[in-house]
Design a protein around this motif. Sequence first.
Motif, mmCIF file in Angstrom:
data_model
loop_
_atom_site.group_PDB
_atom_site.id
_atom_site.type_symbol
_atom_site.label_atom_id
_atom_site.label_comp_id
_atom_site.label_asym_id
_atom_site.label_seq_id
_atom_site.Cartn_x
_atom_site.Cartn_y
_atom_site.Cartn_z
ATOM 1 N N UNK A 19 0.796 -1.238 -0.088
ATOM 2 C CA UNK A 19 -0.159 0.022 -0.143
ATOM 3 C C UNK A 19 1.012 1.172 -0.155
ATOM 4 N N UNK A 20 1.982 1.326 0.898
ATOM 5 C CA UNK A 20 2.909 2.319 0.792
ATOM 6 C C UNK A 20 3.438 2.624 -0.372
ATOM 7 N N UNK A 21 3.914 1.647 -1.022
ATOM 8 C CA UNK A 21 4.491 1.813 -2.511
ATOM 9 C C UNK A 21 3.632 2.338 -3.450
ATOM 10 N N UNK A 22 2.227 2.018 -3.368
ATOM 11 C CA UNK A 22 1.359 2.625 -4.269
ATOM 12 C C UNK A 22 1.048 3.853 -4.304
ATOM 13 N N UNK A 23 0.773 4.168 -2.738
ATOM 14 C CA UNK A 23 0.478 5.620 -2.385
ATOM 15 C C UNK A 23 1.767 6.613 -2.610
ATOM 16 N N UNK A 24 2.782 6.246 -2.430
ATOM 17 C CA UNK A 24 4.001 7.120 -2.457
ATOM 18 C C UNK A 24 4.323 7.417 -3.863
ATOM 19 N N UNK A 25 3.807 6.680 -4.880
ATOM 20 C CA UNK A 25 3.970 7.176 -6.300
ATOM 21 C C UNK A 25 3.206 8.391 -6.770
ATOM 22 N N UNK A 26 2.323 8.904 -5.840
ATOM 23 C CA UNK A 26 1.547 9.942 -5.903
ATOM 24 C C UNK A 26 1.926 11.156 -5.247
ATOM 25 N N UNK A 27 2.375 12.144 -5.692
ATOM 26 C CA UNK A 27 2.926 13.309 -5.301
ATOM 27 C C UNK A 27 1.761 14.166 -4.339
ATOM 28 N N UNK A 28 0.456 13.780 -4.358
ATOM 29 C CA UNK A 28 -0.586 14.567 -3.423
ATOM 30 C C UNK A 28 -0.495 13.766 -2.163
ATOM 31 N N UNK A 29 0.415 12.472 -2.094
ATOM 32 C CA UNK A 29 0.181 11.920 -0.644
ATOM 33 C C UNK A 29 1.401 11.929 -0.014
ATOM 34 N N UNK A 30 1.417 11.764 1.218
ATOM 35 C CA UNK A 30 2.493 11.716 2.067
ATOM 36 C C UNK A 30 1.998 10.503 3.127
ATOM 37 N N UNK A 31 2.812 9.561 3.050
ATOM 38 C CA UNK A 31 2.459 8.468 4.129
ATOM 39 C C UNK A 31 3.310 8.725 5.505
ATOM 40 N N UNK A 32 2.581 9.029 6.509
ATOM 41 C CA UNK A 32 3.449 9.581 7.603
ATOM 42 C C UNK A 32 3.456 8.254 8.615
ATOM 43 N N UNK A 33 2.782 7.252 8.586
ATOM 44 C CA UNK A 33 3.059 6.227 9.555
ATOM 45 C C UNK A 33 2.358 4.883 9.202
ATOM 46 N N UNK A 34 2.575 3.739 9.817
ATOM 47 C CA UNK A 34 1.892 2.857 9.487
ATOM 48 C C UNK A 34 1.791 2.102 10.833
ATOM 49 N N UNK A 35 0.752 1.248 11.136
ATOM 50 C CA UNK A 35 0.296 0.412 12.367
ATOM 51 C C UNK A 35 -0.311 -0.641 11.879
ATOM 52 N N UNK A 36 0.216 -1.675 12.879
ATOM 53 C CA UNK A 36 -0.286 -3.426 12.816
ATOM 54 C C UNK A 36 -1.404 -3.877 13.705
ATOM 55 N N UNK A 37 -1.758 -2.710 14.525
ATOM 56 C CA UNK A 37 -2.892 -3.128 15.645
ATOM 57 C C UNK A 37 -3.741 -1.955 15.812
ATOM 58 N N UNK A 38 -4.886 -2.176 16.322
ATOM 59 C CA UNK A 38 -5.826 -1.044 16.352
ATOM 60 C C UNK A 38 -5.100 -0.060 17.657
ATOM 61 N N UNK A 39 -4.462 -0.809 18.704
ATOM 62 C CA UNK A 39 -3.847 0.199 19.667
ATOM 63 C C UNK A 39 -2.580 1.102 18.988
ATOM 64 N N UNK A 40 -1.783 0.323 18.149
ATOM 65 C CA UNK A 40 -0.788 1.290 17.364
ATOM 66 C C UNK A 40 -1.530 2.311 16.504
ATOM 67 N N UNK A 41 -2.565 2.000 16.127
ATOM 68 C CA UNK A 41 -3.287 3.015 15.189
ATOM 69 C C UNK A 41 -3.835 3.949 15.936
ATOM 70 N N UNK A 42 -4.219 3.777 17.196
ATOM 71 C CA UNK A 42 -4.776 4.802 17.984
ATOM 72 C C UNK A 42 -3.547 5.755 18.280
ATOM 73 N N UNK A 43 -2.505 5.254 18.764
ATOM 74 C CA UNK A 43 -1.328 5.966 19.140
ATOM 75 C C UNK A 43 -0.794 6.866 17.875
#
Length: 344
Positions: A19-43
């Motif tokens: 997903x990151x590789x696809x999104x980072x090809x688009x100049x409109x998008x900046x991937x700021x973080x990843x999370x593997x669980x809901x707790x990580x996502x909340x943080x």
Amino acid sequence: MNQYRVLIVDDSPTMRRLIRSILERDSRILVVAEAGTAREARDAVNTYKPDVISLDVEMPNMSGLEFLERLMRHRPMPVVMVSTLTKKGSAIAVEALSLGAIECIEKPRLGQQRDTFSKLADSIVLAAQARVGVRPSRQLTPAGSQLRNFKRICLLGGSTGAVDALERVLLRFPENCPPTLVTQHMPEPFLVSFATRLNHVVAPRVSLAEDGQKLLPGNIMIAPGGDFHLNVSTKPEFHVTLLKGPPVSGHRPSVDSMMLSAVHAAPQIVAGILTGMGSDGAEGMRELRANGAKTLGQSKETCVVFGMPKVAGQLGGIEKWVDIDKFGDEMLDLAEVPVRAAAI
């Protein structure tokens, strides 16, 4: 150029990388973080303050749907569901849209990456521009369940964000509601699941519209999509016509097609336009109002995307602006008002 900040939430490191590789090809998008669980996502939400989240359904300890529900209750923001469980037409996809997700995209299977992820970046960018606010709790029982004498037909149209909006409107409809037609921008398989879901949560009978079906009290009929538009016919009596044809105003099913088909019976119509992108329905609302229909538009403050209602208002098609949690009651009150034309 401003970039939209994206948080990717998925329990699979491999899928996160894809997903990151696809999104980072688009100049409109900046991937700021990843999370593997809901707790990580909340943080990560608290730390990185993303504009939009890409969210999986299947995760350890807390599912993506449960996280989505909590997120929308406490810190609402645009979310695009990306999962093997959100394939077109799935009940889980419709539930996610009902909970407030902007879009659902199916994860690619072997050899399908180009097909299923071809619109991922565009979906993320469009979602990031949506207005997502605190969601008031729903009233789970319809208001005004006493017997009422409705004299008009209700027409409703919507697009992005309107799954939740339509549920909020129709939850207010009693079992003997006015005959109601709904055109919602969705692929055909989604509409099947949507009608099934609504039929279990609202008091009236909800079904996909069938050609020739009479418009009777207590029935809500949803455009089945596919090759067809949902239109209104009056001879010899009010009934559904499924019109096979090209897209109208860029859509099939089209809100404009439905609204314009009812102009000849405008005094007997209450029409509402809900949240959605684009201008479909604006011309139909203008013509209905000009010919004697009662017309309502969802207020800007409660729209996820103030596109369709905005254009309808600009064209003069909106008689009154209404917040979404008062929309159903307004429609019912107007549907009770006697008309000079012959009652249905």
